[in-house]
Design a protein around this motif. Structure first.
Motif, PDB file in Angstrom:
ATOM      1  N   ASP A  23     -23.331  71.825  40.588  1.00  0.00           N
ATOM      2  CA  ASP A  23     -22.158  72.256  41.353  1.00  0.00           C
ATOM      3  C   ASP A  23     -20.867  72.191  40.532  1.00  0.00           C
ATOM      4  O   ASP A  23     -19.785  71.963  41.078  1.00  0.00           O
ATOM      5  CB  ASP A  23     -22.012  71.413  42.622  1.00  0.00           C
ATOM      6  N   LEU A  24     -20.972  72.447  39.237  1.00  0.00           N
ATOM      7  CA  LEU A  24     -19.784  72.376  38.372  1.00  0.00           C
ATOM      8  C   LEU A  24     -19.068  73.720  38.354  1.00  0.00           C
ATOM      9  O   LEU A  24     -19.045  74.455  37.359  1.00  0.00           O
ATOM     10  CB  LEU A  24     -20.190  71.951  36.962  1.00  0.00           C
ATOM     11  N   HIS A  25     -18.454  74.038  39.484  1.00  0.00           N
ATOM     12  CA  HIS A  25     -17.679  75.261  39.612  1.00  0.00           C
ATOM     13  C   HIS A  25     -16.240  75.009  39.150  1.00  0.00           C
ATOM     14  O   HIS A  25     -15.659  73.968  39.462  1.00  0.00           O
ATOM     15  CB  HIS A  25     -17.643  75.732  41.068  1.00  0.00           C
ATOM     16  N   PRO A  26     -15.639  75.960  38.426  1.00  0.00           N
ATOM     17  CA  PRO A  26     -14.216  75.829  38.085  1.00  0.00           C
ATOM     18  C   PRO A  26     -13.366  75.701  39.344  1.00  0.00           C
ATOM     19  O   PRO A  26     -13.694  76.267  40.395  1.00  0.00           O
ATOM     20  CB  PRO A  26     -13.911  77.136  37.342  1.00  0.00           C
ATOM     21  N   HIS A  27     -12.282  74.937  39.218  1.00  0.00           N
ATOM     22  CA  HIS A  27     -11.342  74.656  40.303  1.00  0.00           C
ATOM     23  C   HIS A  27     -11.937  73.679  41.313  1.00  0.00           C
ATOM     24  O   HIS A  27     -11.277  73.339  42.299  1.00  0.00           O
ATOM     25  CB  HIS A  27     -10.896  75.924  41.047  1.00  0.00           C
ATOM     26  N   GLN A  28     -13.189  73.262  41.095  1.00  0.00           N
ATOM     27  CA  GLN A  28     -13.804  72.290  41.987  1.00  0.00           C
ATOM     28  C   GLN A  28     -14.226  71.071  41.162  1.00  0.00           C
ATOM     29  O   GLN A  28     -13.370  70.342  40.681  1.00  0.00           O
ATOM     30  CB  GLN A  28     -14.967  72.951  42.736  1.00  0.00           C
ATOM     31  N   LEU A  29     -15.524  70.862  40.971  1.00  0.00           N
ATOM     32  CA  LEU A  29     -15.937  69.706  40.168  1.00  0.00           C
ATOM     33  C   LEU A  29     -15.673  69.892  38.679  1.00  0.00           C
ATOM     34  O   LEU A  29     -15.558  68.919  37.947  1.00  0.00           O
ATOM     35  CB  LEU A  29     -17.430  69.423  40.411  1.00  0.00           C
TER      36      LEU A  29
END
Length: 367
Positions: A158-164
């Protein structure tokens, strides 16, 4: 014939709809991905004897883990061919030996990313590029194997930019970063042989990297001058942020051959770069990096609340501060075309000691 064409267009429509569905689910890196069927997935899983449910990498603080099956799904989505999958699995085995991804380094504001270096016969078998444009486009194996790691980071962890994923600017390596070593034009033993593997074995070495800087030294073949060019790049104060910095130097064949013709071994090159990668205390004061943080060991001004003296301040030459912890903090590989004096310095996390811990064998297909 018209029926065949119609079927093809129907299939194309379904494929496009599947691709758009994947995109809406945010299962991509921003580029289109390959839709995966159970039958296609079976081709990937058939390339290994490992249990599809075997956990191959975990990030404890995220309470998530990647299995062989999940790695295969993302490899297929990335555009890998099934025969690439043993290399993808070896990449995950190598990454699992790296301490930093488990600690969240892939979520870092510095934009860190994994870099894979492939050695051995598998390079030729699957068409991995080790020569011209080695860091660029044009080769499916390089592009998709590296991309498989990134897609898994997004879809499994779940390493999405703007998130994790909190990268401030990121790096191009966050799309894909996979190269093969140009063993054929290297004057020395290849990377995997240097670290104890047989030449006929295939391996993947995984590193955590940040920036990538080209060294265009076409003016000289004097080894001392070349070493100084590399050292000056490594010691630049804009990158000197930690007391235990390290680097990967990817030598173009011309530079590697220039060192070898002068009688230099890999250890000689490492030592020469280390000896020259030194800053004066005054230069560090000028940029506010003369001390280190007691908590992070990152460089800070001397008047910072967390500041403590660095190791160099306790030595015999108080005014000289090495940019690297030791010569073994420099990893050397040879890649690129033998057509110009071009090499690359890559900032890494944690390349220290005599043997990179993050190297793994590529299993034979089906094993």
């Amino acid at each position: 014939m018209s029926t065949v064409i119609g079927d093809l267009f129907a299939d194309a429509t379904q494929i496009r709809e599947a691709m758009e569905y994947y995109a809406k689910q945010e299962w991509t890196d921003g580029l289109p991905v390959v839709p995966v069927t159970e039958s296609y997935l079976a081709e990937f899983l058939g390339m290994t004897g490992r249990d599809p449910d075997e956990a191959i990498f975990a990030v404890p603080h995220l309470n998530r883990e990647c299995t062989v099956r999940l790695a295969a799904i993302n490899a297929a989505m990335a555009g890998c061919l099934p025969e690439y999958f043993p290399v993808v699995l070896a990449a995950w085995d190598a990454i699992a030996k790296e301490p930093y991804p488990k600690r969240g380094i892939w979520q870092s504001t510095t934009g860190t990313a994994p870099l894979l270096i492939v050695n051995g016969p598998v390079r030729g078998r699957i068409g991995l590029n080790s020569k011209g444009n080695v860091f660029g486009s044009g080769f499916r194996a390089n592009a998709t194997i590296g991309r498989a790691i990134r897609l898994t980071a997004i879809n499994v962890f779940d390493l999405h930019p703007h998130q994790l994923d909190q990268a401030t600017q990121g790096t191009l390596a966050k799309y894909s970063a996979c190269i093969a070593e140009n063993e054929e034009e290297s004057p020395w033993a290849p990377l995997h042989v240097e670290y104890g593997f047989a030449a006929e074995e295939s391996t993947v070495t995984a590193l955590v990297v940040r920036s990538c800087l080209h060294i265009e030294a076409r003016h000289t073949r004097v080894p001392e001058q070349l070493a100084l060019d590399f050292a000056n790049t490594i010691k630049r104060t804009g990158a000197l942020i930690h007391e235990t910095s390290s680097a990967l130097v990817v030598l173009g064949p011309e530079h590697a051959q220039a060192f070898a013709e002068a009688g230099w071994s890999k250890d000689d090159v490492r030592q020469a770069i280390y000896d020259r990668a030194v800053n004066s205390r005054a230069d560090l004061v000028a940029v506010g990096k003369e001390a280190i943080s007691r908590h992070t060991r990152w460089r800070v001004p001397g008047d910072h609340p967390d500041a403590i003296p660095d190791q160099a301040s306790q030595g015999d030459t108080l005014d000289l501060v090495p940019a690297l912890i030791s010569p073994s903090a420099i990893l050397l590989a040879v890649a690129g075309a033998n057509n110009a004096g071009v090499s690359t310095v890559i900032e890494t996390f944690g390349v220290r000691g005599d043997t990179p811990s993050s190297i793994a064998r590529v299993a034979e297909p089906g094993r």
